[in-house]
Design a protein around this motif. Structure first.
Motif, mmCIF file in Angstrom:
data_model
loop_
_atom_site.group_PDB
_atom_site.id
_atom_site.type_symbol
_atom_site.label_atom_id
_atom_site.label_comp_id
_atom_site.label_asym_id
_atom_site.label_seq_id
_atom_site.Cartn_x
_atom_site.Cartn_y
_atom_site.Cartn_z
ATOM 1 N N SER A 1 0.833 -1.199 0.000
ATOM 2 C CA SER A 1 0.000 0.000 0.000
ATOM 3 C C SER A 1 0.872 1.255 0.000
ATOM 4 O O SER A 1 1.841 1.343 0.741
ATOM 5 C CB SER A 1 -0.883 -0.030 1.250
ATOM 6 O OG SER A 1 -1.744 1.065 1.239
ATOM 7 N N LYS B 1 1.166 2.448 -7.118
ATOM 8 C CA LYS B 1 0.532 1.667 -8.177
ATOM 9 C C LYS B 1 -0.619 2.425 -8.833
ATOM 10 O O LYS B 1 -0.674 2.565 -10.062
ATOM 11 C CB LYS B 1 0.000 0.330 -7.613
ATOM 12 C CG LYS B 1 1.029 -0.488 -6.880
ATOM 13 C CD LYS B 1 0.438 -1.774 -6.307
ATOM 14 C CE LYS B 1 -0.630 -1.616 -5.249
ATOM 15 N NZ LYS B 1 -0.163 -1.064 -3.974
ATOM 16 N N THR B 2 -1.545 2.908 -7.990
ATOM 17 C CA THR B 2 -2.707 3.618 -8.538
ATOM 18 C C THR B 2 -2.272 4.895 -9.243
ATOM 19 O O THR B 2 -2.785 5.229 -10.325
ATOM 20 C CB THR B 2 -3.713 3.933 -7.409
ATOM 21 O OG1 THR B 2 -4.204 2.694 -6.896
ATOM 22 C CG2 THR B 2 -4.884 4.768 -7.920
ATOM 23 N N THR B 3 -1.306 5.596 -8.664
ATOM 24 C CA THR B 3 -0.815 6.828 -9.283
ATOM 25 C C THR B 3 -0.288 6.540 -10.687
ATOM 26 O O THR B 3 -0.614 7.261 -11.642
ATOM 27 C CB THR B 3 0.294 7.446 -8.402
ATOM 28 O OG1 THR B 3 -0.232 7.636 -7.085
ATOM 29 C CG2 THR B 3 0.782 8.764 -8.953
HETATM 30 N N1 LIG Z 1 -3.667 13.446 -4.657
HETATM 31 C C1 LIG Z 1 -2.691 13.135 -3.802
HETATM 32 N N2 LIG Z 1 -2.119 14.057 -3.013
HETATM 33 C C2 LIG Z 1 -1.116 13.760 -2.167
HETATM 34 N N3 LIG Z 1 -0.579 12.517 -2.037
HETATM 35 C C3 LIG Z 1 -1.102 11.550 -2.786
HETATM 36 C C4 LIG Z 1 -2.175 11.792 -3.714
HETATM 37 N N4 LIG Z 1 -2.476 10.623 -4.323
HETATM 38 C C5 LIG Z 1 -1.635 9.702 -3.804
HETATM 39 N N5 LIG Z 1 -0.804 10.252 -2.891
HETATM 40 C C6 LIG Z 1 0.259 9.564 -2.152
HETATM 41 O O1 LIG Z 1 1.106 8.902 -3.090
HETATM 42 C C7 LIG Z 1 1.475 7.625 -2.629
HETATM 43 C C8 LIG Z 1 1.088 6.575 -3.651
HETATM 44 O O2 LIG Z 1 -0.327 6.469 -3.682
HETATM 45 P P1 LIG Z 1 -1.066 5.375 -4.547
HETATM 46 O O3 LIG Z 1 -2.517 5.615 -4.422
HETATM 47 O O4 LIG Z 1 -0.490 5.392 -5.915
HETATM 48 O O5 LIG Z 1 -0.635 4.036 -3.785
HETATM 49 P P2 LIG Z 1 -1.028 2.526 -4.103
HETATM 50 O O6 LIG Z 1 0.241 1.801 -4.381
HETATM 51 O O7 LIG Z 1 -2.091 2.470 -5.129
HETATM 52 O O8 LIG Z 1 -1.583 2.024 -2.679
HETATM 53 P P3 LIG Z 1 -2.847 1.077 -2.321
HETATM 54 O O9 LIG Z 1 -2.372 -0.347 -2.480
HETATM 55 O O10 LIG Z 1 -3.097 1.403 -0.892
HETATM 56 O O11 LIG Z 1 -3.988 1.416 -3.216
HETATM 57 C C9 LIG Z 1 0.805 7.439 -1.275
HETATM 58 O O12 LIG Z 1 1.755 7.689 -0.265
HETATM 59 C C10 LIG Z 1 -0.298 8.461 -1.269
HETATM 60 O O13 LIG Z 1 -0.548 8.920 0.031
#
Ligand SMILES: Nc1ncnc2c1ncn2[C@@H]1O[C@H](COP(=O)(O)OP(=O)(O)OP(=O)(O)O)[C@@H](O)[C@H]1O
Ligand SMILES: [Mg+2]
Length: 352
Positions: free
Chosen positions: A38, A42-44
């Motif tokens: 987490s 990934k989502t970004t």
């Molecule tokens: N709009 C935003 N503003 C500030 N920080 C953000 C924003 N979107 C994501 N982040 C931060 O960027 C990082 C990556 O987020 P992301 O959503 O890509 O993670 P992820 O790998 O998809 O996690 P998960 O498995 O929990 O979905 C995280 O630390 C998150 O808090």
């Protein structure tokens, strides 16, 4: 052709670097998973590919054309979001039909495609319902059906099975693999579930703290992790890491001496898959103190320590080892990964 090239993408949110510099090429028709804990980005990354987020720097091309600056709808892809966004004011049928309606598809084609996708996701019986009358898992399947119904060239999916129970999840996984393989859809699939990534993917990109630590086939990533993080993230139980003293370039495992890539002295980390061992009498075998022995039916899981460091190993279900026993293990030397204690990186595998 619908290959995807991600070239040196960075993304900062204020002072926080969510993606530090990510490059990755996904071939036409390939299924690649983005796997990582987490918050690793990934989502970004998926949102940048889809055009829902702008990268700070770097380029994304789909089918050899840069899509930077193109609106999401002009990128020729379908996406399933992590929070399974379904439209609450539309019936399930209209939700699944949505992309086809946007394409102004004829009613007969809409009907055929909706029925096909609904069949695959086992939601035929809900087509007349509204999303507020569905469970989370059913809604999630509606979102997947909606993406599949348009038969996209590129499909981006963010944890699409996360709300399903274990059995349904396994079934959907197999269905997805079958349908995507036969349609030749280029797919990027986000998950933090390593079994899902292993089972589905042609290749896995393991992400950690905004970077891609390793890209490879599931077997390659499993057997030859590039870093301690990857070895510990992939596999259940995770890879064991045992710090050992090196003398004359070798470590002692019971009476056996194993050649290492280290220089004569110091320490090295022995990375060992739990199943890459067999019982051996002491003192020839490497001594393991078994704290807990758990018969799992298909195998015997032992939790304990080697050189006072925690380990988990797997033996055949027929072995009789009990909690509290001290046993000897012979290590499969071909399946050892040697890692540097300083950098956590694996030494290149020795030529076979
Ligand atoms: N709009 C935003 N503003 C500030 N920080 C953000 C924003 N979107 C994501 N982040 C931060 O960027 C990082 C990556 O987020 P992301 O959503 O890509 O993670 P992820 O790998 O998809 O996690 P998960 O498995 O929990 O979905 C995280 O630390 C998150 O808090
Ligand atoms: Mg996410």
């Amino acid at each position: 052709m619908a290959n995807i090239v991600i070239n040196r993408i960075r993304k900062s949110f204020g002072a926080f670097d969510a993606l530090k510099e990510v490059s990755l090429t996904i071939n036409d028709g390939e299924f690649v998973s983005l796997l990582g804990p987490s918050g690793c980005g990934k989502t970004t990354l998926l949102r940048i590919i889809a055009g829902l987020e702008t990268a700070s720097t770097g380029d994304v091309s789909i089918g050899d054309k840069s899509v930077i600056g193109l609106a999401p709808r002009d990128r020729g892809l379908a996406m399933v979001f992590q929070n399974y966004a379904v439209f609450p004011h539309m019936s399930v049928y209209e939700n699944v039909a949505f992309g086809l309606r946007m394409q102004k598809a004829e009613d007969a084609r809409v009907k055929a495609q909706v029925e096909k996708a609904a069949g695959l996701l086992h939601i035929e019986q809900y087509l007349d319902r509204y999303p507020n009358k569905l469970s989370g898992g059913q809604r999630q399947r509606v979102a997947v059906a909606r993406a599949l119904a348009v038969e996209p060239k590129v499909l981006l999916m963010d944890e699409p099975l996360s709300n399903l129970d274990a059995l349904l999840r396994l079934e959907m996984r197999t269905e997805l693999k079958t349908v995507l393989q036969s349609s030749g859809t280029t797919t990027i699939y986000v998950t933090h579930d390593q079994t899902e990534a292993m089972g589905l993917s042609d290749r896995i990109a393991v992400m950690h703290g905004g970077i891609v630590e390793q890209v490879g086939t599931p077997i390659d990533v499993y057997n030859h992790p590039a870093t301690r993080f990857v070895g510990g993230f992939i596999g259940n139980p995770p890879m064991n890491f045992i710090r050992m003293p090196v003398s004359n370039g070798q470590v002692c495992a019971g009476s056996e001496r194993l050649a290492t890539p280290a220089q004569s002295g110091g320490e090295i980390i022995l990375g060992l898959r739990g199943e890459a061992v067999e019982l051996a009498p002491l003192p020839q075998g490497l001594e393991m103190k078994v704290r807990v022995a758990e018969p799992m039916g298909s195998h015997l899981l032992l939790t304990g320590s080697i050189h006072e460091q925690p380990v988990r190993v797997i033996l055949a279900a027929s072995e009789t080892v009990r909690s509290g026993d001290t046993i000897g293990l012979k290590l499969d030397s071909k399946r050892i990964t040697w890692l540097s204690p300083e950098s956590g990186k694996a030494f290149p595998a020795a030529a076979a």
